[in-house]
Design a protein around this motif. Structure first.
Motif, short mmCIF file in Angstrom:
data_model
loop_
_atom_site.label_atom_id
_atom_site.label_comp_id
_atom_site.label_asym_id
_atom_site.label_seq_id
_atom_site.Cartn_x
_atom_site.Cartn_y
_atom_site.Cartn_z
N LEU A 151 0.84 -1.21 -0.10
CA LEU A 151 -0.12 0.03 -0.03
C LEU A 151 1.02 1.26 -0.07
CD1 LEU A 151 -2.74 1.16 0.04
CD2 LEU A 151 -2.72 1.00 2.65
N ALA A 152 2.04 1.54 1.08
CA ALA A 152 2.81 2.64 0.86
C ALA A 152 3.61 2.65 -0.40
CB ALA A 152 3.64 2.48 2.18
N ARG A 153 3.89 1.46 -0.96
CA ARG A 153 4.86 1.49 -2.06
C ARG A 153 3.82 1.75 -3.33
NH1 ARG A 153 6.99 -3.40 -1.70
NH2 ARG A 153 5.23 -4.50 -2.72
N VAL A 154 2.81 1.60 -3.46
CA VAL A 154 1.68 2.02 -4.56
C VAL A 154 1.50 3.54 -4.25
CG1 VAL A 154 -0.43 1.98 -5.65
CG2 VAL A 154 0.82 -0.23 -5.22
N GLY A 155 1.40 3.97 -3.00
CA GLY A 155 1.38 5.32 -2.91
C GLY A 155 2.57 6.30 -3.33
N GLN A 156 3.72 5.61 -2.95
CA GLN A 156 4.91 6.20 -3.40
C GLN A 156 4.98 6.32 -5.06
OE1 GLN A 156 7.77 3.58 -1.33
NE2 GLN A 156 8.89 5.58 -0.47
N GLY A 157 4.60 5.17 -5.59
CA GLY A 157 4.79 5.19 -7.03
C GLY A 157 3.79 6.08 -7.67
N HIS A 158 2.69 6.43 -6.83
CA HIS A 158 1.53 7.40 -7.50
C HIS A 158 2.45 8.72 -7.70
CE1 HIS A 158 -2.24 8.97 -8.23
NE2 HIS A 158 -2.01 9.85 -7.33
N GLY A 159 3.32 8.99 -7.01
CA GLY A 159 3.82 10.42 -7.07
C GLY A 159 4.95 10.48 -8.44
N LEU A 160 5.33 9.36 -9.06
CA LEU A 160 6.40 9.32 -9.77
C LEU A 160 6.08 9.59 -11.22
CD1 LEU A 160 7.47 5.63 -9.32
CD2 LEU A 160 8.60 7.78 -8.21
N PRO A 161 4.79 9.41 -11.81
CA PRO A 161 4.83 10.43 -13.30
C PRO A 161 3.82 11.39 -13.05
CG PRO A 161 3.18 8.16 -12.92
CD PRO A 161 4.18 8.41 -11.77
N ALA A 162 3.23 11.71 -11.87
CA ALA A 162 2.42 12.93 -11.93
C ALA A 162 3.30 14.28 -11.98
CB ALA A 162 1.54 12.66 -10.38
N PRO A 163 4.22 14.26 -11.45
CA PRO A 163 4.88 15.73 -11.76
C PRO A 163 5.05 16.33 -13.15
CG PRO A 163 6.27 14.69 -9.90
CD PRO A 163 5.13 13.67 -10.47
N CYS A 164 5.27 15.53 -14.02
CA CYS A 164 5.48 15.83 -15.34
C CYS A 164 4.02 16.02 -16.33
CB CYS A 164 6.20 14.91 -16.08
SG CYS A 164 5.73 13.11 -16.05
#
Length: 168
Positions: A151-164
């Motif tokens: 759950l925490a890992r997917v939460g971290q991953g959620h922010g990866l592509p979003a800034p661009c």
């Protein structure tokens, strides 16, 4: 296991370039990697394709004569955590964000009809898969590898592509 299969598996630990073996802390996360493809180039170099498999935690580096680091390691499994529905929803959102990034990159590269990369159905490895296909800060990769909660890992991953991406 037969020797050829073992020769095609190795382990990787994220560390800073030039860091001494002694500076690798106990508990540091690493990943067993399976070599899936090798292309030998004319100049003697090779392009090597790997797939990450099991995670491990470093217990200590062994002094030896091998031209590479040898270490004692223990498995680093995910921890069971509640949040199945939330995990699935976050995973679906991560897939959606990543699909938008891929579509934008393909349009910018004049390849709008290209297929989307294959992503795992299971949420647990999803953030690692997305992270393997995008540029990100080097310090983020070990954080994803060390995270034992899906759950925490997917939460971290959620922010990866979003800034661009612009807001939908």
């Amino acid at each position: 296991a037969d020797g050829r299969a073992w020769a095609r598996r190795c382990a990787f630990v994220c560390r800073r370039a030039g860091g001494a073996a002694a500076s690798l802390p106990a508990g540091m996360a690493g990943c067993v990697a399976e070599v899936t493809e090798v292309e030998t180039l004319d100049d003697g170099r090779s392009n090597i394709m790997i797939v990450g498999r099991e995670r491990f935690a470093l217990e200590g580096v062994t002094d030896g004569v091998a031209p590479y680091l040898v270490a004692d390691v223990v498995p680093l499994p995910d921890i069971a955590a509640p949040g199945g529905l939330v995990l699935r929803l976050l995973a679906d959102e991560l897939r959606s964000h990543f699909a938008r990034v891929v579509t934008a990159v393909r349009i910018l590269g004049d390849d709008p009809g290209g297929a989307q990369p294959e992503l795992p159905d299971e949420p647990s490895p999803l953030a690692w898969t997305v992270a393997s296909m995008i540029e990100m800060e080097l310090k983020q990769r070990p954080r994803l590898l060390e995270q034992r909660s899906p759950l925490a890992r997917v939460g971290q991953g959620h922010g990866l592509p979003a800034p661009c991406l612009p807001d939908p």
